[in-house]
Design an enzyme around this catalytic site. Structure first.
Site, short mmCIF file in Angstrom:
data_model
loop_
_atom_site.label_atom_id
_atom_site.label_comp_id
_atom_site.label_asym_id
_atom_site.label_seq_id
_atom_site.Cartn_x
_atom_site.Cartn_y
_atom_site.Cartn_z
N TYR A 177 0.76 -1.30 0.08
CA TYR A 177 0.05 0.11 0.01
C TYR A 177 0.95 1.21 0.02
O TYR A 177 0.69 2.19 -0.85
CB TYR A 177 -0.94 -0.13 1.36
CG TYR A 177 -1.90 1.12 1.34
CD1 TYR A 177 -3.08 0.97 0.60
CD2 TYR A 177 -1.59 2.10 2.32
CE1 TYR A 177 -3.85 2.39 0.66
CE2 TYR A 177 -2.41 3.15 2.42
CZ TYR A 177 -3.83 3.21 1.60
OH TYR A 177 -4.46 4.34 1.74
N LYS A 181 1.24 4.12 -2.93
CA LYS A 181 1.03 5.53 -2.79
C LYS A 181 2.54 6.37 -2.90
O LYS A 181 2.02 7.57 -3.57
CB LYS A 181 0.25 5.76 -1.35
CG LYS A 181 -0.77 4.98 -1.17
CD LYS A 181 -1.91 5.57 -2.08
CE LYS A 181 -3.36 5.04 -1.69
NZ LYS A 181 -4.40 5.72 -2.59
N1 LIG Z 1 -9.91 6.89 4.90
C1 LIG Z 1 -8.76 7.47 5.13
O1 LIG Z 1 -8.72 8.04 6.08
C2 LIG Z 1 -7.82 7.46 4.29
C3 LIG Z 1 -6.52 7.69 4.46
C4 LIG Z 1 -5.44 7.88 3.83
C5 LIG Z 1 -5.64 7.54 2.18
N2 LIG Z 1 -7.03 7.10 2.03
C6 LIG Z 1 -7.10 6.93 0.34
O2 LIG Z 1 -8.56 7.44 0.18
C7 LIG Z 1 -9.09 6.71 -1.10
C8 LIG Z 1 -10.45 6.46 -0.53
O3 LIG Z 1 -10.43 5.61 0.55
P1 LIG Z 1 -11.79 5.16 1.51
O4 LIG Z 1 -11.21 5.23 2.76
O5 LIG Z 1 -12.87 6.02 0.86
O6 LIG Z 1 -11.79 3.56 0.87
P2 LIG Z 1 -13.01 2.77 0.38
O7 LIG Z 1 -12.69 1.61 0.78
O8 LIG Z 1 -14.33 3.09 1.54
O9 LIG Z 1 -13.44 3.23 -1.03
C9 LIG Z 1 -12.60 2.75 -1.94
C10 LIG Z 1 -13.67 2.29 -3.22
O10 LIG Z 1 -12.70 1.86 -4.17
C11 LIG Z 1 -13.49 1.05 -4.85
N3 LIG Z 1 -12.46 0.10 -5.64
C12 LIG Z 1 -11.58 -0.54 -5.19
N4 LIG Z 1 -10.79 -1.36 -6.17
C13 LIG Z 1 -11.38 -0.78 -7.10
C14 LIG Z 1 -11.10 -1.06 -8.50
N5 LIG Z 1 -10.19 -1.97 -8.97
N6 LIG Z 1 -11.91 -0.59 -9.55
C15 LIG Z 1 -12.81 0.45 -9.33
N7 LIG Z 1 -13.32 0.57 -7.77
C16 LIG Z 1 -12.44 0.13 -7.10
C17 LIG Z 1 -14.27 0.06 -3.82
O11 LIG Z 1 -15.28 -0.60 -4.26
C18 LIG Z 1 -14.74 1.39 -2.82
O12 LIG Z 1 -15.78 1.68 -3.04
C19 LIG Z 1 -8.03 5.39 -1.29
O13 LIG Z 1 -7.22 5.87 -2.30
C20 LIG Z 1 -7.34 5.34 0.12
O14 LIG Z 1 -6.00 4.88 -0.10
C21 LIG Z 1 -7.88 7.21 2.85
#
Ligand SMILES: NC(=O)c1ccc[n+]([C@@H]2O[C@H](COP(=O)([O-])OP(=O)(O)OC[C@H]3O[C@@H](n4cnc5c(N)ncnc54)[C@H](O)[C@@H]3O)[C@@H](O)[C@H]2O)c1
Length: 314
Positions: A177, A181
């Protein structure tokens, strides 16, 4: 709620990957609220990237109204990226905004991780972003030359890559991961450079927000317990707000940057540059010299979770 006069993204067409849930959904909602037409590209997978569910994209697109369309294939292939861009051109007349947000997690200590999980994470979290930028940016450049983007010459094209503090600091068990990133940040820099002449911007946003991913954190100690409690207070709409600002007309002057969003707090990250230099001697004494000369400025092994375990501004 904005009136139609003040909507900054009227006439713009966007693709947001992973927009069915969480941060991606909040971004799609905010772009639609500003008048953009949005493709909700989400295969409805589990956090680990399994068990796709096409109803996720469909239900989100329906909730967003007539300016949103669902696309429920996995975005992790070059062919699908081209299909997505074709869909934007056919349905919305072009492509102006790409938000690479889809990601999966398959955590394991580096000494136990399965190489197949590494491949899946890199493909989903990093390669998919390249595929989509690769498929969309040529079209964005051509659109610019053809006059799309405004009467004062072409000044459109926005790419936002959602990265993570884990890719900047590192975090235990997140080799794949964090590497994806960190790679996405490198991709952001080169994209910003390659597309600067075409006036297309590319920025990286490191978000912090409550989603299904923060909900399932199993605290292993007190520090992680307080981290989780704090993380659960932060709404994803704050991230969407900043992404929308980067995509707005005024955002055209911001490119190649790495921005963090944690509640109402927005911060600019520094980017790695030499902090101090020295002349290298012989290998027999070099490590000692390095400790003496560079050691005071070494970066310690603080994880991102430890670094951001402070009360958020919500
Ligand atoms: N939540 C946090 O605090 C946080 C922190 C750091 C980074 N992020 C980043 O933010 C982004 C969103 O994260 P989140 O927490 O909303 O996660 P989440 O899992 O709730 O949402 C991610 C979405 O991506 C979709 N997805 C996954 N693989 C896919 C693919 N191959 N094709 C199409 N869709 C796909 C999933 O179905 C899901 O709906 C991500 O890039 C994550 O790494 C989030």
């Amino acid at each position: 709620m904005s009136t139609s006069e003040t909507k900054s993204l009227e006439g713009r067409s966007a693709i947001v990957t992973g927009a069915g849930r969480g941060i991606g959904r909040a971004i799609a909602e905010a772009l639609v609220a500003q008048g953009a037409k949005v493709i909700v590209a989400d295969n409805g997978a589990s956090i680990a990237g399994d068990d796709g569910d096409p109803t996720v994209a469909r239900e989100t697109a329906e909730a967003l109204g007539t300016n949103a369309l669902a696309f429920s294939e996995s975005v992790a292939s070059p062919g699908v990226a081209r299909q997505l861009v074709d869909m934007a051109i056919k349905q919305f007349g072009g492509i102006d905004i790409v938000v690479n947000n889809a990601a999966i997690l398959r955590d394991a200590f580096v000494f136990r991780a399965d190489p197949r999980d590494w491949d899946a994470v890199i493909r989903t979290n990093l390669s998919s972003a390249f595929y989509l930028i690769n498929a969309a940016s040529g079209i964005m450049r051509e659109q610019g030359k053809a006059g799309r983007g405004g009467k004062d010459g072409y000044d459109w094209g926005r790419i936002v890559n959602i990265v993570s503090s884990a890719g900047l600091y590192g975090n235990l068990g997140q080799a794949a991961y964090a590497s994806a990133k960190a790679g996405l940040f490198g991709l952001t820099r080169v994209t910003a450079m390659d597309l600067a002449r075409a006036q297309i911007t590319a920025n990286a946003v490191a978000p912090f927000a409550r989603t299904r991913v923060t909900d399932i954190i199993q605290p292993a100690n007190e520090a992680q317990k307080t981290y989780k409690e704090r993380a659960l207070k932060i709404g994803a709409h704050h991230v969407a707000n900043v992404v929308t600002a980067l995509c707005s007309p005024a955002g055209k002057a911001i490119t190649g940057q790495l921005v963090g969003v944690r509640g109402r707090e927005v911060f600019l990250f520094g980017q790695p540059r030499p902090v101090t230099t020295m002349e290298a001697g012989e290998p027999a004494t070099l490590a000692q010299d390095m400790l003496a000369r560079l050691g005071p400025q070494f970066t310690d092994l603080t994880t991102d979770l430890e670094a951001f375990n402070t009360e958020p501004l919500v």
